[in-house]
Design an enzyme around this catalytic site. Structure first.
Site, short mmCIF file in Angstrom:
data_model
loop_
_atom_site.label_atom_id
_atom_site.label_comp_id
_atom_site.label_asym_id
_atom_site.label_seq_id
_atom_site.Cartn_x
_atom_site.Cartn_y
_atom_site.Cartn_z
N TYR A 111 3.01 -7.27 34.74
CA TYR A 111 3.22 -6.24 35.59
C TYR A 111 4.53 -5.98 36.35
O TYR A 111 5.09 -4.87 36.18
CB TYR A 111 2.00 -5.89 36.61
CG TYR A 111 1.86 -4.66 37.30
CD1 TYR A 111 1.47 -3.67 36.52
CD2 TYR A 111 2.21 -4.47 38.76
CE1 TYR A 111 1.24 -2.27 37.11
CE2 TYR A 111 1.93 -3.19 39.33
CZ TYR A 111 1.67 -2.07 38.37
OH TYR A 111 1.62 -0.78 39.01
N LYS A 164 7.18 -3.02 35.01
CA LYS A 164 7.56 -1.94 36.06
C LYS A 164 9.07 -2.22 36.31
O LYS A 164 9.84 -1.21 36.43
CB LYS A 164 6.72 -2.03 37.40
CG LYS A 164 5.30 -1.67 37.34
CD LYS A 164 5.29 -0.30 36.64
CE LYS A 164 3.85 0.35 36.67
NZ LYS A 164 3.85 1.59 36.15
N ASN A 193 2.09 7.96 34.00
CA ASN A 193 1.20 7.41 34.75
C ASN A 193 0.58 6.19 34.30
O ASN A 193 0.25 5.03 35.23
CB ASN A 193 0.30 8.27 35.61
CG ASN A 193 -0.71 7.73 36.47
OD1 ASN A 193 -0.37 7.17 37.49
ND2 ASN A 193 -1.96 7.87 35.77
N THR A 237 -7.76 3.02 44.49
CA THR A 237 -7.75 3.20 43.26
C THR A 237 -8.36 2.03 42.38
O THR A 237 -8.51 1.03 43.29
CB THR A 237 -6.80 3.60 42.41
OG1 THR A 237 -5.84 2.40 42.44
CG2 THR A 237 -6.02 4.69 42.99
#
Length: 244
Positions: A147, A151, A80, A184
């Site tokens: 990013y 990913k 994660n 988050t």
């Protein structure tokens, strides 16, 4: 018994995934830079910087030995830990930040997965590798060079390992999970970006205003239910919309 390893579990989705596993009576080993304050006899924490890969292999070897000693029926490994920074256009990025993010988002989970498979290959444990993905793996986003690409690379890693596992003849699974947008600290970082660096920042600010961000605990419970109660498909990229 069953056991789970969860990286980046001090907050956000990782914290909630750890809690959800524990709620089901599954023992958890958490890895993160800062401490996790989960109070449970079936929880232990290893404090480490997963972006610093120099000592990662030896740490995972030690952790694998603990797994062997505990002899669980199944081991879940939830990769994660990741970060969205740096958010910036090519030509304005700091090269040290690029390296740091690639190490955390991509190199570290590959080292963890590779080392665990190597160290556990002579054990009877069923292994479930779970790489936390993102919609950014498939959709180019202005200012998200690092990013997006890390990913996307993790999704391909998931697919290739799934293909390998299918031919291995062992009870191993490799999947990825796209949790969607959640409330988050990562989303707070995104909302704080400059419009020059991230042209779509207002849309993400609007997500917060209209309450479009899911609770990490709701997403975590969906993920853990998928892992524990469903028949998984090797190499598949699952979406939160499939489980909620």
């Amino acid at each position: 018994m069953e056991l789970a390893i969860v990286t980046g579990d001090s907050k956000g989705l990782g914290y909630s995934v750890s809690q959800s596993f524990l709620n089901r009576g599954i023992e958890v080993i958490g890895l993160s830079r800062s401490g996790n304050f989960l109070e449970n006899n079936h929880y232990s924490h290893i404090q480490c910087d997963l972006g610093d890969i120099r000592n990662l292999e030896s740490l995972v070897v030690e952790m694998a030995q603990k797994v062997v000693d505990k002899s669980p029926k199944r081991l879940y490994v939830v990769n994660n830990a990741s970060k969205v920074e740096p958010i910036e256009r090519l030509g304005y990025l700091e090269n040290e930040q690029i390296q740091s993010a690639i190490h955390l988002n991509y190199v570290s989970p590959l080292i963890i997965n590779n080392t665990l498979v190597r160290e556990l290959k002579n054990s009877e444990v069923e292994l479930v590798l779970v790489n936390v993905s993102s919609g950014a793996a498939d959709t180019p986003i202005y200012g998200w060079n690092v990013y997006n690409s890390t990913k996307a690379a993790m999704n391909m890693h998931t697919r290739v390992v799934g293909l390998e596992f299918e031919q291995l003849g062992k009870p191993y699974m490799s999947i990825a999970f796209n949790p969607g947008v959640m409330d988050t600290d990562m989303q707070a970082t995104i909302r704080g970006s400059s419009e020059d660096a991230f042209s779509d920042v207002e849309r993400f600010q609007e997500f917060k205003k209209i309450g479009a961000l899911r609770s990490p605990m709701v997403v975590a419970e969906g993920l853990v239910e998928l892992l524990v109660d469903s028949e998984l498909e090797n190499g598949r990229i699952y979406s939160v919309n499939e489980v909620l």
